[in-house]
Design an enzyme around this catalytic site. Sequence first.
Site, PDB file in Angstrom:
ATOM      1  N   ASP A 231     -42.562   2.738  83.880  1.00 38.58           N
ATOM      2  CA  ASP A 231     -42.032   1.896  84.952  1.00 38.58           C
ATOM      3  C   ASP A 231     -40.509   1.892  84.999  1.00 38.58           C
ATOM      4  OD1 ASP A 231     -42.020   0.614  82.521  1.00 38.58           O
ATOM      5  OD2 ASP A 231     -42.756  -1.311  83.272  1.00 38.58           O
TER       6      ASP A 231
ATOM      7  N   GLU B 293     -52.169   0.179  80.215  1.00 35.57           N
ATOM      8  CA  GLU B 293     -50.749   0.049  79.873  1.00 35.57           C
ATOM      9  C   GLU B 293     -50.510   0.093  78.364  1.00 35.57           C
ATOM     10  OE1 GLU B 293     -46.862  -2.854  80.393  1.00 35.57           O
ATOM     11  OE2 GLU B 293     -48.811  -3.749  80.041  1.00 35.57           O
TER      12      GLU B 293
ATOM     13  N   SER C 143     -39.961  -4.840  84.757  1.00 41.56           N
ATOM     14  CA  SER C 143     -41.315  -4.292  84.901  1.00 41.56           C
ATOM     15  C   SER C 143     -42.078  -4.871  86.091  1.00 41.56           C
ATOM     16  CB  SER C 143     -42.122  -4.554  83.626  1.00 41.56           C
ATOM     17  OG  SER C 143     -41.560  -3.873  82.556  1.00 41.56           O
TER      18      SER C 143
END
Lengths: 462, 229
Positions: free
Chosen positions: A340, A289, A80
């Site tokens: 991602d 997120e 990530s």
Amino acid sequence: MKKTLLAALFVSAFAQPSLAAGEAKNVIFFLGDGMGPATVTAARIYKYKEEGELNMEKLDGKTRTARVKTFSNDAQTTDSAPSMSAYMTGVKMNNEVISMSPDTKPTKPNGKDSACAANNGKPVDTILELAKAKGKAVGAVTTTTVTHATPAATYAHICHRDAENAIAAQAAVGGLGYNSKLGDGLDVLMGGGWQFFRPTGASGVRTDGRDLIAELQAKGYTYAASGSQLAAVDGKNTSKLLGLFNKSHLSYELDRVKGKLDEPSLKDMTLKAIEVLAKKPEGFFLMVEGGRIDHALHGTNAKKVLDDTIAFDDAIKAALDEMQKRDPGLKNTLIVVTADHDHTMTINGYGKRGSNILGTVKDYKTGAESKDVNGNNYTTLVFGNGPNRKPVRSNLLEGDADKSQVLHDDYQQETGVRLGSETHGGGDVMLFATGAGVASKTFKGTIDNTKVFSLLKSAYGF
Amino acid sequence: MIEFMSIIRAIFGLALLPALASAASQPQQLSAIMTFESKVLSSEGVEKQTRFQERFIRDGRNVWTVRLLPAGTPPHVHQAGDHQHKHDTNFVLAAKWIALDAQQKAQLKFVRQETKTIITPRTEEFAGLGFDGSWEHAAYLLDRSALQQMRVLSKPAPAGCQWYERSGDKLYTRVLWDQAWQLPRQIETGSLDGLSFNRISIERRPMPATMPWRTLAGYRAVAYEDLLD
């Protein structure tokens, strides 16, 4: 004279970014950590059935969908840190590295303290920093620690993602290690991880004795430590907001709801962030997120994966509705939703339409249990690798009486290759976009993750 | 141990008699070796057998189980990247330490001698790691009161022990319970058609000179969730 004027007009027109007409004043960047295509599909079936749609899939009439290549500078399959950094900076870097130049080598920290050498790469500007420099309000919201790789990639620069003490210091306005590119500081920072802001003497893990929460409060930040405290914050009269709602990551959505925990949902945090940030006449940048989707995937627990994905999708819906009120037609607001990287979860077998996506595969013609070569049934969702590979497979029960049964909250899906921890997948991920006129329409085709940065920058007109 | 407890829960169910545990939850000190065996005949005519052993040590407030490795066991293979960011969440070879806290709640930790780390999950993560949070299950390996709902068998048993059985349409469970140890000596489960069979045998051993949970000075604490990502 007229000729000169015309020429100047043409030159000026070409000198402008081609997307100037759709210039975005605001950008909300939603990132579902690890939310690969199979996760999106499974979440859709889980909540809205096969024929339904997630909110993220409804963006802009479903036409603005791109595939994103996620490889990092040194790895076919990214983690990530470089993948989010590529979105935020336009630069491909090595795995573990946060928003630094490609030559930066990941150096394992000492505990949570940085061990980066001074000459190990250079910071590269993030879209959040560029927005701040243009006078916009900026913020990051997550269900992980706020110092975790994804949120960190928006506001910090470091050679290794695990140095969360040093990452926290980069957000502490004016203190040692502060990232001066943030000017007067992040305007909103919310999620988990108060341990990285407090010294060891106060149940934290900071070895420098600093209390960054106190430091930020002294700089004018309003601090919320629970869901109820956040609800009590008047966003209209708050310009700097810090919310740290757990010592570590926030709880999985399923545990948060069932346990009635005093933590905010991702939707709660998103709406509060918008309330604080949208006051700025120059506009804002907000990163949101859904970070624990990834954790549940590593744990091969599909139920928690899907619940956290739906919570992420609900936050998107809430943000869309809120921004429609503030900016009708989203003329000046670009909303991007992506992931991602992928994981190894897949949708398996010829299941019958309408079956429980968390259940066992039912033959699409007969509805009977589908069986493996030894006569044992199997689940629709399985993983390519991970910890749960039994020496001998046995028949599965589609109940929830205990964790051996496939519908239980804690059931772990079976895996192909047995590894200690399930890995990320190297496949492309999806990207959805809407708003800001033509700007959202530039996200199309199969694009590299670094291209997303330049599209965001162009959308802003930077 | 953790896998075993899933088996036990599958056998006895979760709803059985939760009150008894708190009333009598001071088990005697005991050390044993547990041998887990399984056998299954596949539809392709392949008979698959498994066998492994774990050490079991308990006192009034702690239960410690750890895998025993036979001579010649190949070295444990780490995933590439274990020492970068990716972390090993395979706890098969870690010791499982379940201890009662001040509130009489059972807390689970994994102890890795190799890396001198103690890995602590959150309470809500216990179930995902195979521990249902029950001190009764941890210390006695089953809900003792569930035995009262099983049929007593007249099968020969060692002194102070008794066989119990429960049988359904397809599966059976037999337990050889030692009243003095307050622990099963044997648990057998299987299918009535004989195609699958599992057995856990428990043999007592001398107590160690030092309890393993008292040998952890210098071990580093790690949150389980830090091993994710």
